[in-house]
Design a protein around this motif. Structure first.
Motif, PDB file in Angstrom:
ATOM      1  N   ILE A 431       0.831  -1.206   0.000  1.00 20.53           N
ATOM      2  CA  ILE A 431       0.000   0.000   0.000  1.00 20.53           C
ATOM      3  C   ILE A 431       0.862   1.251   0.000  1.00 20.53           C
ATOM      4  O   ILE A 431       0.594   2.219  -0.732  1.00 20.53           O
ATOM      5  N   VAL A 432       1.908   1.257   0.824  1.00 26.45           N
ATOM      6  CA  VAL A 432       2.802   2.413   0.885  1.00 26.45           C
ATOM      7  C   VAL A 432       3.466   2.657  -0.462  1.00 26.45           C
ATOM      8  O   VAL A 432       3.593   3.798  -0.930  1.00 26.45           O
ATOM      9  N   GLN A 433       3.903   1.613  -1.123  1.00 26.33           N
ATOM     10  CA  GLN A 433       4.567   1.741  -2.416  1.00 26.33           C
ATOM     11  C   GLN A 433       3.611   2.279  -3.484  1.00 26.33           C
ATOM     12  O   GLN A 433       4.025   3.035  -4.373  1.00 26.33           O
ATOM     13  N   LEU A 434       2.348   1.886  -3.402  1.00 25.47           N
ATOM     14  CA  LEU A 434       1.386   2.326  -4.408  1.00 25.47           C
ATOM     15  C   LEU A 434       0.868   3.731  -4.141  1.00 25.47           C
ATOM     16  O   LEU A 434       0.697   4.532  -5.071  1.00 25.47           O
ATOM     17  N   VAL A 435       0.606   4.064  -2.872  1.00 24.00           N
ATOM     18  CA  VAL A 435      -0.093   5.307  -2.535  1.00 24.00           C
ATOM     19  C   VAL A 435       0.862   6.422  -2.125  1.00 24.00           C
ATOM     20  O   VAL A 435       0.557   7.603  -2.332  1.00 24.00           O
ATOM     21  N   HIS A 436       2.006   6.063  -1.506  1.00 27.88           N
ATOM     22  CA  HIS A 436       2.945   7.049  -0.950  1.00 27.88           C
ATOM     23  C   HIS A 436       2.214   8.020  -0.019  1.00 27.88           C
ATOM     24  O   HIS A 436       2.153   9.234  -0.269  1.00 27.88           O
TER      25      HIS A 436
END
Length: 681
Positions: A431-436
Motif C-alpha cells: 500500500i505504501v509503495q502504491l499510494v505514498h
C-alpha cells in the motif's frame, strides 16, 4: 506426543482462524477513540506525540476486549495509567545507562510474569507495560519530553474509558450472555436427559455465570433485576432435573411415568430457553404455553409418586421463579448486601500481592514463566542490539507478547506472530509503495488497520497480528520513517524473538503432564468432601449447615476444571507421563464425574430440618471423607487407592436405609472402585 508432532500441532493451532461472534460496534468505538487521539495529537502536538498517545489508546482498547468481569472503563484506565508510569520510569533509567536499563527491564519483566498469578487479563496488561518500557527509550530526548509522552499515553487510556461511558454498547452484555448461556446449558441438559437419563453435564457455564455475577458494590446497586437471582435458581434446577430423570431415584425406566418425565424435561428445556433468550436480549419472556401446561398438569400426580412427584413439583416451582426473575423492567435492583461482591481496584492490590507471594515457590508454573520471560527478554534485547539492524527492541517485544505460562500457547503464538507479521508488513508495504501516503493519510491507514484488528481480534492471533503489523508500519510512516527502514528489521527481529521464546520454554519448561496425578488427587479429595458434606445433611438435618455443601460443591467444580484444563494442556506437550496413560486419565475422570453426580442426586433429596437423622449417614460421611483424603495421598504417591473404609461401613448395614441413601451410597463406592480400576497398572 513427540517434539515434531507437537510442533506441527501448535503451528496448526496458531494459524487457525475461528468462527466467532464479532462485536463491530465495540470495535468501532475503540477505533473512534484511537482516531480522536491520533488526530488531535497530530493537529496540536505533531507526529511524535501522536505516536505516544496512539500506543496508550491502542493498548487500552485491547485491555477492554479481554475476558474480565471488571467494568471496561476501569480496564482502559488501568492500562493507560500503568503504561504512562512505565514510560516515564523507563526513560529515567534507560536514558542514563545501558546496564541500569537492563536491570530495570529484568525487574519489570519479572513483575509482569508474576502478575499472571492474578489472572490472564492482568498478565496481558503487564506484558504491554514491558513493551512500552522497551519502546520508551527511543522516543523522548529529555525528562520533560518523557513526562509529556507519558501524559499523552495516559490521555489515550482516558479517552477510551470516556467513550465507553458516553457510548455504552449493550450495557451488561457480558453478564447477560454468561447467565443466558448457563440457562441454555440447563435447557440442553434437560433435553439430553430425555434420551439418556444419566447424561453428563459440564458445569463450566454455571461457573462462568457465577464469576459474572460477582460484582463491585457500585455494580450491585446498578445491576438489572433480571441478572439477579436467576443464576442461583439454575444451580438448584440442575440436581432436580437429574433426580427426575434418573431411574435409580426417579420414575421407572419404562412406562407411563417415564413418558411423563420425558414430557416434563422437554417442557423445562423450552421454558429455560425462553428465559435465556429474554435475559440475553433484555426482552420480555415469551412463555411457551404448551410447555407450561405440561408443567402445571394435574395428571402428573396420577403418573408419578414419591420422590419423582416431589421432583416434578419442585421443578415447576423453580421454573416459575426463573420466569419471574427473568422479566425485565420491574424496577427492582440488587441489594449489595445480598450480592457476591468483587473488591475494588484499591482493595484488590493486597489480594494480588498475596497471590504473587503464593507463587514464589519451587515448581510454580507462574514463577518459572516469570524467570523464563526475564531471561528471554534480556537476551533478546542484547541480541537485537548486537545485530546490524535498527529497532533492537522488536526482538524482546515479540518474545514478551507471545510467551505464556504453558507450552501450547507459547509455541502457537510464536508461529502466528511471525506469519501474521510477515503478511501484515507485506500488505502495508504494498500500500505504501502504491499510494505514498503523507502524515495524515498514514495516520488514517493506521486507524483503519487498528479497527480491523479490533473487529477480528477473536478470530485468531495470526489474523490480529496481520493488522497490528500493518498498523505499526503506517504509524511509523506517519512520523516520517520509511518502510525500508522498518519492514526488514521488524520481520527479522520478530523471527528472532519468536525463536527465543520457543527455545526459552524448551530449556526451562513448566510441563503440565507430570502434575496430572496431583490434579487428579485434588479432584478426588474435593469430590469426597462434597459427597461427605451432602451425607452430613442426612446425618443431622436440623444442625448441618447448607452453606457447607455449597462451598464443597464449588471447590469440587474448581478441582474438576483444573483437572480438565491440565489434561488439555498436557495433550499438546511433547512429553509422556509414564504412570498415567490418556485412557486411564479419561476413565478416572469419568468415574469422578459420576461420583459427583451421585452426590448431586443425594443433594436433590435433602431431608427437611424436622426430619430425624438417617441411621448410618454420619458413619458413611466420615468414612468417605477419610477414604478420599487417604486415596488422594495414594494417587500422588503413584499407588492405587483403596476404599476399604467405605466398604466396611456399607457391609455393616444389615438392612436397606430409607429413601435413596442406600442406593446412592453403593453408587458412590462403585465410582470410587472405577477410579482405582482406571489407575491400576
Amino acid at each position: 506426543m513427540g517434539w515434531l508432532r507437537a510442533l506441527k500441532v501448535t503451528a496448526r493451532t496458531g494459524m487457525t482462524v475461528e468462527r466467532t461472534r464479532l462485536e463491530p460496534l465495540v470495535a468501532l468505538r475503540a477505533t473512534l477513540g484511537l482516531a480522536i487521539v491520533i488526530g488531535g495529537s497530530l493537529a496540536l502536538l505533531g507526529p511524535g506525540a501522536a505516536a505516544s498517545s496512539a500506543f496508550g489508546a491502542f493498548m487500552a482498547a485491547i485491555a477492554t476486549f479481554q475476558q474480565s468481569w471488571r467494568p471496561r472503563p476501569v480496564l482502559a484506565l488501568a492500562s493507560g495509567l500503568t503504561l504512562a508510569v512505565s514510560t516515564f520510569v523507563g526513560y529515567l533509567v534507560g536514558s542514563s545507562h545501558t546496564v541500569l536499563f537492563l536491570a530495570l527491564l529484568a525487574v519489570w519483566t519479572f513483575a509482569a510474569g508474576m502478575t499472571w498469578a492474578a489472572g490472564p487479563t492482568a498478565g496481558i496488561i503487564a506484558s504491554g507495560n514491558v513493551a512500552i518500557v522497551l519502546v520508551t527509550v527511543t522516543l523522548p530526548t529529555s525528562v520533560p519530553q518523557a513526562a509529556g509522552h507519558a501524559a499523552m499515553i495516559a490521555v489515550g487510556g482516558v479517552v477510551q474509558a470516556l467513550l465507553i461511558v458516553v457510548f455504552p454498547v449493550r450495557r451488561w452484555g457480558a453478564q447477560r450472555d454468561a447467565l443466558a448461556d448457563a440457562l441454555a446449558a440447563e435447557a440442553d441438559y434437560a433435553r439430553r436427559l430425555r434420551e439418556d437419563p444419566v447424561a453428563p453435564f459440564d458445569p463450566e457455564p454455571l461457573m462462568r455465570a457465577r464469576a459474572a455475577a460477582t460484582v463491585t458494590p457500585r455494580q450491585a446497586r446498578r445491576r438489572p433485576v433480571e441478572l439477579h437471582g436467576a443464576r442461583g435458581l439454575a444451580e438448584r434446577i440442575r440436581p432436580v432435573l437429574a433426580s427426575l430423570a434418573d431411574p435409580a431415584v426417579g420414575a421407572d425406566a419404562e412406562g407411563p411415568g417415564r413418558e411423563r418425565v420425558r414430557e416434563l424435561l422437554a417442557a423445562a428445556g423450552a421454558v429455560l430457553d425462553s428465559a435465556a433468550h429474554a435475559i440475553r436480549h433484555g426482552e420480555a419472556v415469551v412463555l411457551p404455553a404448551p410447555s407450561l401446561a405440561i408443567l402445571k398438569s394435574p395428571d402428573t400426580a396420577d403418573l408419578l409418586t414419591g420422590a419423582p412427584l416431589r421432583a416434578a413439583r419442585r421443578l415447576a416451582a423453580l421454573l416459575d421463579d426463573v420466569l419471574e426473575t427473568a422479566q425485565p423492567g420491574s424496577g427492582r435492583t440488587a441489594d449489595p448486601g445480598e450480592s457476591m461482591l468483587r473488591p475494588t481496584l484499591p482493595r484488590l492490590a493486597p489480594l494480588v500481592l498475596k497471590a504473587v507471594r503464593a507463587e514464589l515457590r519451587p515448581g510454580s508454573p507462574v514463577l518459572r514463566h516469570a524467570l523464563r520471560l526475564t531471561a528471554v527478554a534480556c537476551a533478546g534485547l542484547a541480541i537485537g542490539r548486537a545485530l546490524p539492524l535498527g529497532h533492537a527492541y522488536w526482538a524482546p517485544m515479540a518474545s514478551v507478547m507471545v510467551m505464556r505460562p504453558d507450552f501450547s500457547q507459547t509455541y502457537s503464538r510464536a508461529v502466528a506472530r511471525f506469519c501474521g507479521t510477515l503478511a501484515g508488513v507485506a500488505v502495508a508495504t504494498g500500500i505504501v509503495q502504491l499510494v505514498h501516503p503523507g502524515t495524515y493519510l498514514s495516520g488514517f491507514l493506521a486507524v483503519v488497520s487498528a479497527g480491523l484488528m479490533y473487529v477480528l481480534m477473536r478470530t485468531g492471533y495470526a489474523v490480529a497480528q496481520l493488522f497490528v503489523s500493518a498498523y505499526v508500519v503506517f504509524l511509523l510512516g506517519m512520523g516520517g520513517v520509511g518502510w525500508d527502514q522498518t519492514v526488514p528489521d521488524r520481520v527479522a527481529l520478530t523471527l528472532v524473538g519468536g525463536l527465543l521464546a520457543m527455545i526459552g520454554y524448551a530449556v526451562y519448561p513448566a510441563w503440565e503432564t507430570p502434575r496430572l496425578r496431583t490434579r487428579l488427587a485434588d479432584w478426588i479429595a474435593a469430590d469426597g468432601r462434597y459427597a461427605a458434606a451432602v451425607l452430613s445433611q442426612y446425618a443431622d438435618p436440623a444442625g448441618a449447615r447448607r452453606s457447607d455443601v455449597r462451598e464443597a460443591l464449588l471447590a469440587a467444580r474448581d478441582a474438576r476444571v483444573a483437572w480438565q484444563d491440565a489434561l488439555d494442556r498436557a495433550a499438546g506437550e511433547p512429553v509422556r507421563h509414564r504412570g498415567l496413560s490418556r485412557a486411564a486419565a479419561d476413565d478416572a475422570g469419568d468415574a469422578l464425574a459420576a461420583l459427583g453426580r451421585h452426590a448431586m442426586l443425594l443433594e436433590a433429596h435433602f431431608p427437611d430440618r424436622a426430619h430425624d437423622p438417617v441411621p448410618g449417614a454420619a458413619a458413611l460421611a466420615h468414612a468417605l471423607r477419610t477414604a478420599t483424603e487417604a486415596g488422594a495421598k495414594e494417587v500422588r504417591e503413584w499407588r492405587v487407592p483403596c476404599w476399604d473404609g467405605v466398604r466396611t461401613v456399607l457391609a455393616e448395614w444389615d438392612a436397606p436405609r430409607p429413601g435413596v441413601l442406600r442406593g446412592a451410597a453403593e453408587q458412590l463406592l462403585e465410582s470410587l472402585d472405577e477410579v482405582s480400576e482406571a489407575l491400576r497398572p
